[in-house]
Scaffold this motif. Structure first.
Motif, PDB file in Angstrom:
ATOM      1  N   ASP A  21      -2.409 -33.240 -10.086  1.00  0.00           N
ATOM      2  CA  ASP A  21      -2.904 -34.611 -10.180  1.00  0.00           C
ATOM      3  C   ASP A  21      -1.715 -35.551  -9.999  1.00  0.00           C
ATOM      4  O   ASP A  21      -0.822 -35.605 -10.840  1.00  0.00           O
ATOM      5  CB  ASP A  21      -3.563 -34.829 -11.543  1.00  0.00           C
ATOM      6  CG  ASP A  21      -4.288 -36.179 -11.630  1.00  0.00           C
ATOM      7  OD1 ASP A  21      -4.148 -36.994 -10.698  1.00  0.00           O
ATOM      8  OD2 ASP A  21      -4.987 -36.402 -12.634  1.00  0.00           O
ATOM      9  N   GLN A  25       3.285 -40.479 -11.917  1.00  0.00           N
ATOM     10  CA  GLN A  25       3.210 -39.210 -12.624  1.00  0.00           C
ATOM     11  C   GLN A  25       2.725 -38.087 -11.710  1.00  0.00           C
ATOM     12  O   GLN A  25       1.923 -38.301 -10.807  1.00  0.00           O
ATOM     13  CB  GLN A  25       2.258 -39.312 -13.824  1.00  0.00           C
ATOM     14  CG  GLN A  25       2.779 -40.166 -14.962  1.00  0.00           C
ATOM     15  CD  GLN A  25       1.918 -40.028 -16.201  1.00  0.00           C
ATOM     16  OE1 GLN A  25       0.776 -39.576 -16.145  1.00  0.00           O
ATOM     17  NE2 GLN A  25       2.468 -40.415 -17.345  1.00  0.00           N
ATOM     18  N   ARG A  36       1.131 -34.344 -12.483  1.00  0.00           N
ATOM     19  CA  ARG A  36       0.642 -33.464 -13.546  1.00  0.00           C
ATOM     20  C   ARG A  36       0.178 -32.139 -12.952  1.00  0.00           C
ATOM     21  O   ARG A  36      -0.554 -32.109 -11.965  1.00  0.00           O
ATOM     22  CB  ARG A  36      -0.500 -34.124 -14.317  1.00  0.00           C
ATOM     23  CG  ARG A  36      -0.056 -35.337 -15.123  1.00  0.00           C
ATOM     24  CD  ARG A  36      -1.192 -35.906 -15.967  1.00  0.00           C
ATOM     25  NE  ARG A  36      -0.732 -37.003 -16.803  1.00  0.00           N
ATOM     26  CZ  ARG A  36      -0.198 -36.851 -18.018  1.00  0.00           C
ATOM     27  NH1 ARG A  36      -0.088 -35.638 -18.532  1.00  0.00           N
ATOM     28  NH2 ARG A  36       0.218 -37.885 -18.711  1.00  0.00           N
ATOM     29  N   GLY A  87      -2.688 -30.701 -15.995  1.00  0.00           N
ATOM     30  CA  GLY A  87      -2.752 -31.765 -16.983  1.00  0.00           C
ATOM     31  C   GLY A  87      -1.452 -32.060 -17.686  1.00  0.00           C
ATOM     32  O   GLY A  87      -1.361 -33.029 -18.445  1.00  0.00           O
ATOM     33  N   GLN A  88      -0.413 -31.262 -17.437  1.00  0.00           N
ATOM     34  CA  GLN A  88       0.874 -31.464 -18.103  1.00  0.00           C
ATOM     35  C   GLN A  88       1.811 -32.225 -17.185  1.00  0.00           C
ATOM     36  O   GLN A  88       2.014 -31.851 -16.029  1.00  0.00           O
ATOM     37  CB  GLN A  88       1.495 -30.121 -18.494  1.00  0.00           C
ATOM     38  CG  GLN A  88       2.820 -30.270 -19.233  1.00  0.00           C
ATOM     39  CD  GLN A  88       3.437 -28.931 -19.604  1.00  0.00           C
ATOM     40  OE1 GLN A  88       2.897 -27.884 -19.262  1.00  0.00           O
ATOM     41  NE2 GLN A  88       4.552 -28.955 -20.304  1.00  0.00           N
ATOM     42  N   HIS A  89       2.393 -33.282 -17.717  1.00  0.00           N
ATOM     43  CA  HIS A  89       3.322 -34.103 -16.961  1.00  0.00           C
ATOM     44  C   HIS A  89       4.542 -33.264 -16.608  1.00  0.00           C
ATOM     45  O   HIS A  89       5.219 -32.724 -17.483  1.00  0.00           O
ATOM     46  CB  HIS A  89       3.723 -35.316 -17.797  1.00  0.00           C
ATOM     47  CG  HIS A  89       4.692 -36.240 -17.129  1.00  0.00           C
ATOM     48  ND1 HIS A  89       4.727 -36.444 -15.769  1.00  0.00           N
ATOM     49  CD2 HIS A  89       5.685 -37.029 -17.647  1.00  0.00           C
ATOM     50  CE1 HIS A  89       5.677 -37.316 -15.477  1.00  0.00           C
ATOM     51  NE2 HIS A  89       6.274 -37.674 -16.595  1.00  0.00           N
ATOM     52  N   THR A  90       4.847 -33.137 -15.317  1.00  0.00           N
ATOM     53  CA  THR A  90       5.955 -32.276 -14.905  1.00  0.00           C
ATOM     54  C   THR A  90       7.310 -32.855 -15.277  1.00  0.00           C
ATOM     55  O   THR A  90       8.323 -32.163 -15.169  1.00  0.00           O
ATOM     56  CB  THR A  90       5.919 -32.007 -13.387  1.00  0.00           C
ATOM     57  OG1 THR A  90       5.971 -33.260 -12.678  1.00  0.00           O
ATOM     58  CG2 THR A  90       4.660 -31.255 -13.000  1.00  0.00           C
TER      59      THR A  90
END
Length: 280
Positions: free
Chosen positions: A14, A72, A74, A77-80
């Protein structure tokens, strides 16, 4: 009673508001601005546009080779941008997104047989890869399997200089697949190949995606490649997204004049070149 609509799968990747600016003596230069798209697990998305559109910059940002100015990225769902804790977590993050460049020669050690290079990569990541790769014999077997997968059987002892451009591209794909990535970034990965080799690489990628579920992000200016390999297309111009949607719609009923101009520039019987005006 109306049946509930099925939920869409959460995106694997994302990208939201992605912007990259480079400082110069004359001020800042914007390479890409406010880029956004999503790719579902196992999907295939094309970033399309002429040279200088900002496509490669977006790929480098997603790969973690550069840091965005804002926005952002992701993964699941985790922000890289969140720093993983521990060596194992860092290796897993590094392996999750792999990139294949247009010319992979510079990423291959000219003194090292390609099989040794693959085995070294497997040794480094043995702790997180399936198959018990701590033993040399297991790594050797995996190398043989990888080279068979990309159509290079029996070439483990070959050095890069002995290989053709198409064979080196296959080695680059094997290196990326060795780490079992969740997403494979292909930055004009077939642009420098002749038509017959290009077709072989595209068929290989389509087959790999079908068998392994690997997600693909394909950077290209070749609309024929987009039709063959991808489900979604994002059209970029001057560092911005001008159109996005399913490939069938974007390439048959484009909404933006630039997309139509790209389609009009594809050679066909009776074709005449059409000039694409610079972005305003």
């Amino acid at each position: 009673m109306t049946a509930a609509a099925p939920e869409r799968a959460a995106p694997l990747l994302d990208v939201h508001g992605l912007t990259k600016r480079y400082p110069t003596r004359q001020g800042e230069v914007t390479a890409c601005e406010d880029i956004g798209f999503r790719i579902a697990p196992g999907g295939a998305l094309a970033l399309v546009g002429e040279s200088g559109a900002g496509k490669s910059t977006v790929v480098r940002l997603i790969a973690g080779l550069e840091k965005p100015t804002s926005g952002q990225i992701r993964l699941h769902g985790q922000h890289t941008g969140d720093r993983p804790r521990g060596r194992s977590a860092r290796l897993a993050r590094a392996a999750a997104v792999q990139i294949v460049h247009q010319d992979p020669y510079s990423s291959l050690d000219p003194r090292q047989p390609i099989g040794d290079g693959l085995a070294e990569l497997l040794r480094l990541h043995a702790g997180r890869l399936a198959g018990g790769l701590g033993e040399r014999s297991a790594r050797r077997d995996r190398v043989t399997g990888l080279l068979d997968t990309v159509g290079l059987p029996g070439l483990a002892d070959a050095r890069p200089a002995r290989l053709s451009g198409g064979q080196r591209q296959r080695v680059a794909i094997a290196r990326a697949l060795a780490l079992e990535p969740e997403i494979l970034l292909l930055d004009e990965a077939v642009a420098a190949l002749d038509v017959s080799v290009q077709a072989q690489i595209l068929n290989l990628l389509a087959d790999l995606r079908e068998r392994t579920g690997t997600t693909l992000l394909f950077v290209t200016h070749d609309l024929a490649v987009v039709r063959q390999l991808c489900q979604e297309a994002v059209v970029m111009r001057g560092g911005r997204v001008v159109e996005a949607g399913p490939v069938g719609r974007v390439l048959t009923a484009p909404q933006h004049p630039y997309t139509q101009a790209l389609l009009d520039s594809v050679p066909r019987p009776g074709w005449r070149p059409r000039r694409i005006s610079p972005p305003v």
